[in-house]
Design an enzyme around this catalytic site. Structure first.
Site, PDB file in Angstrom:
ATOM      1  N   THR A  49       0.861  -1.182   0.000  1.00  0.00           N
ATOM      2  CA  THR A  49       0.000   0.000   0.000  1.00  0.00           C
ATOM      3  C   THR A  49       0.898   1.232   0.000  1.00  0.00           C
ATOM      4  O   THR A  49       2.119   1.121  -0.078  1.00  0.00           O
ATOM      5  CB  THR A  49      -0.899   0.027   1.250  1.00  0.00           C
ATOM      6  N   CYS A  50       0.290   2.416   0.117  1.00  0.00           N
ATOM      7  CA  CYS A  50       1.100   3.637   0.148  1.00  0.00           C
ATOM      8  C   CYS A  50       1.932   3.728   1.419  1.00  0.00           C
ATOM      9  O   CYS A  50       2.948   4.432   1.447  1.00  0.00           O
ATOM     10  CB  CYS A  50       0.204   4.862   0.018  1.00  0.00           C
ATOM     11  N   ARG A  52       2.980   0.808   3.286  1.00  0.00           N
ATOM     12  CA  ARG A  52       3.726  -0.404   3.628  1.00  0.00           C
ATOM     13  C   ARG A  52       3.871  -1.315   2.416  1.00  0.00           C
ATOM     14  O   ARG A  52       2.996  -1.372   1.549  1.00  0.00           O
ATOM     15  CB  ARG A  52       3.051  -1.155   4.775  1.00  0.00           C
ATOM     16  N   GLU A 114      -7.708   3.076  11.460  1.00  0.00           N
ATOM     17  CA  GLU A 114      -8.093   3.316  10.063  1.00  0.00           C
ATOM     18  C   GLU A 114      -8.362   1.975   9.398  1.00  0.00           C
ATOM     19  O   GLU A 114      -7.449   1.172   9.196  1.00  0.00           O
ATOM     20  CB  GLU A 114      -6.972   4.088   9.358  1.00  0.00           C
ATOM     21  N   GLN A 120      -7.127  -4.025   1.997  1.00  0.00           N
ATOM     22  CA  GLN A 120      -5.850  -4.162   1.294  1.00  0.00           C
ATOM     23  C   GLN A 120      -5.184  -5.502   1.599  1.00  0.00           C
ATOM     24  O   GLN A 120      -4.547  -6.100   0.727  1.00  0.00           O
ATOM     25  CB  GLN A 120      -4.949  -2.987   1.671  1.00  0.00           C
ATOM     26  N   GLY A 189     -16.136  24.584  -3.176  1.00  0.00           N
ATOM     27  CA  GLY A 189     -14.824  23.983  -3.424  1.00  0.00           C
ATOM     28  C   GLY A 189     -14.943  22.504  -3.727  1.00  0.00           C
ATOM     29  O   GLY A 189     -15.446  21.740  -2.900  1.00  0.00           O
ATOM     30  N   GLY A 191     -12.303  20.473  -4.596  1.00  0.00           N
ATOM     31  CA  GLY A 191     -10.997  19.820  -4.534  1.00  0.00           C
ATOM     32  C   GLY A 191     -11.056  18.548  -3.709  1.00  0.00           C
ATOM     33  O   GLY A 191     -12.139  18.041  -3.378  1.00  0.00           O
ATOM     34  N   GLY A 194     -12.924  18.930  -0.237  1.00  0.00           N
ATOM     35  CA  GLY A 194     -14.353  19.089  -0.459  1.00  0.00           C
ATOM     36  C   GLY A 194     -15.005  17.821  -0.962  1.00  0.00           C
ATOM     37  O   GLY A 194     -16.107  17.451  -0.536  1.00  0.00           O
TER      38      GLY A 194
END
Length: 423
Positions: A49-50, A52, A114, A120, A189, A191, A194
């Protein structure tokens, strides 16, 4: 039978190293297939993952150690210039199981509790299974990890309470208004922040979200994704402020997008019906003086972070409960591992006695009737089960400090004169 885990994660390596060593799904399959086909591993799985990239390997030879696997991954990624062995952690035997249980139950995550990591880990197991790299050990390890995660989620509050700014904003709105499906929401917004807030709102059954953004096409794209289909031109949203019960601001600007005077006019049109303004901008998007208006509830990032800190503190208070669940499952998993170690001896023991039984029955096959032979077979089977019950029970029993699996195996093999495996 050993199972090794080595890898990099947010505790052992900076993000540039984690990015460098990460594996795509295609690379993941190629890597574990290489390990199996080269005879280095019986089983293998990679969680990437991002935050690990972790290997779970059942080695096929003693030379395949934690250090060997670190070098193997570094070489596979051609990352020797950037990545060093000290960026990795290593776990062995039950330490590997403990680590995966902690990862799956979200207590090893960058953000405590989380829950995305469980999905994952399930993806990693699916990938390993697709290339036939998940054998009996990794399959049992993963399914136990999934069971741990389920128990943690249902029996503790480790995943409760918002720990992101956008989610904290939505939870606060729900606490104030209760039923978001009846409220009209303006998102200023479109982005990343948002978008996250809007998606969290939809998860809480918000059905009436209007989006405005400097680039209208971006607002339209988000509205289509959410299924709201409602946008306002950025130049005209202030004309409609009085229509909204909840206003979320998440734009990059040095000037306030909402000021006290215009919100005062809006409240007059609303006849002072309550309004929540959630300012997710940095710098702030909303004039703080607005909070002085009657029935106007303004919360900025600092206020939301205070909520997040309290939620994280509550989650940390749940850690002992989570660890107790993990310890209980570790004992069961360790006992199952022990049964794998004694399984060959149990099979040999049963085979030897079955062979003796068959030879003895064969002597009487033509001396008795078929009915008598069936009775003899039934009787000898019952006798064998009773004879073998105790030695098999002893082999499977939990070990204590004065005992060990090898000593039990040797004892049984010596008593019953069993040949050593692979002889």
């Amino acid at each position: 039978m050993n199972i090794i885990s080595v890898g990099v994660n947010h505790k052992t390596a900076p993000i540039e190293i984690r990015e460098r060593i990460a594996l795509s799904e295609v690379q993941n399959k190629e890597f574990i297939t290489d390990l199996i086909s080269s005879g280095l591993a019986h089983e293998a799985m990679v969680v990437s993952t991002c935050n690990r990239t972790e290997l779970y390997v059942v080695p096929a030879m003693t030379e395949v150690t934690g250090e060997y696997l670190k070098e193997y991954l570094i070489s596979f990624k051609d990352a020797r210039k950037e990545v060093r062995p000290e960026h990795f952690f290593s776990r062995f035997y039950c330490g590997t199981a403990r680590h995966l249980f902690e990862v799956s139950s979200a207590i090893d995550s960058l953000v405590l509790g989380e829950g995305q990591i469980l999905g994952q880990v399930k993806d990693a197991y699916r990938i390993a299974a697709e290339v036939q790299a998940a054998g009996i050990l990794i399959t049992r390890l993963c399914h136990t990890a999934f069971s741990v995660a389920k128990k943690v989620k249902t029996k503790t509050k480790i995943m409760e309470g918002a720990v992101s700014v956008s989610y904290a904003a939505v939870e606060l709105a729900q606490k104030i208004f209760s039923n978001l499906s009846m409220k009209k929401i303006l998102l200023i917004g479109a982005g990343e922040t948002g978008e996250l807030a809007a998606k969290h709102m939809c998860q809480k059954n918000a059905r009436n979200i209007v989006i405005t953004n400097r680039t209208l096409s971006k607002a339209e794209a988000l509205a289509e994704e959410l299924g709201t289909g409602k946008v306002l031109p950025f130049e005209s949203y202030k004309e409609y402020l009085h229509e909204f019960d909840i206003i979320i601001t998440a734009v990059s600007t040095k000037e306030y997008v909402l000021r006290e005077a215009e919100m005062h006019q809006s409240m007059q049109k609303r006849r002072l019906k309550p309004v929540i303004i959630l300012d997710l901008g940095l710098p702030r998007n909303v004039d703080p003086d607005i909070s002085r208006l009657q029935n106007m509830f303004l919360k900025d990032i600092d206020a939301l972070k205070h909520i997040i800190d309290k939620n994280l503190e509550k989650r940390r208070g749940e850690l002992p409960k989570v660890q107790a669940i993990i310890e209980e499952e570790l004992v069961s998993f360790g006992q199952w591992i022990n049964t794998l170690k004694v399984r060959p001896t149990i099979v040999d023991l049963q085979s030897k006695f079955i062979e003796i039984k068959e030879k003895e029955l064969e002597r009487y096959r033509y001396k008795v009737s078929e009915e008598e032979l069936r009775r003899m077979e039934h009787l000898t089977e019952r006798i064998l089960k009773k004879i073998l019950h105790h030695p098999i029970k002893m082999l499977k029993a939990p070990i204590d400090t004065s005992d060990s699996i090898p000593s039990r195996v040797n004892l049984v093999r010596n008593i019953f004169d069993l040949e050593e495996p692979n002889q």
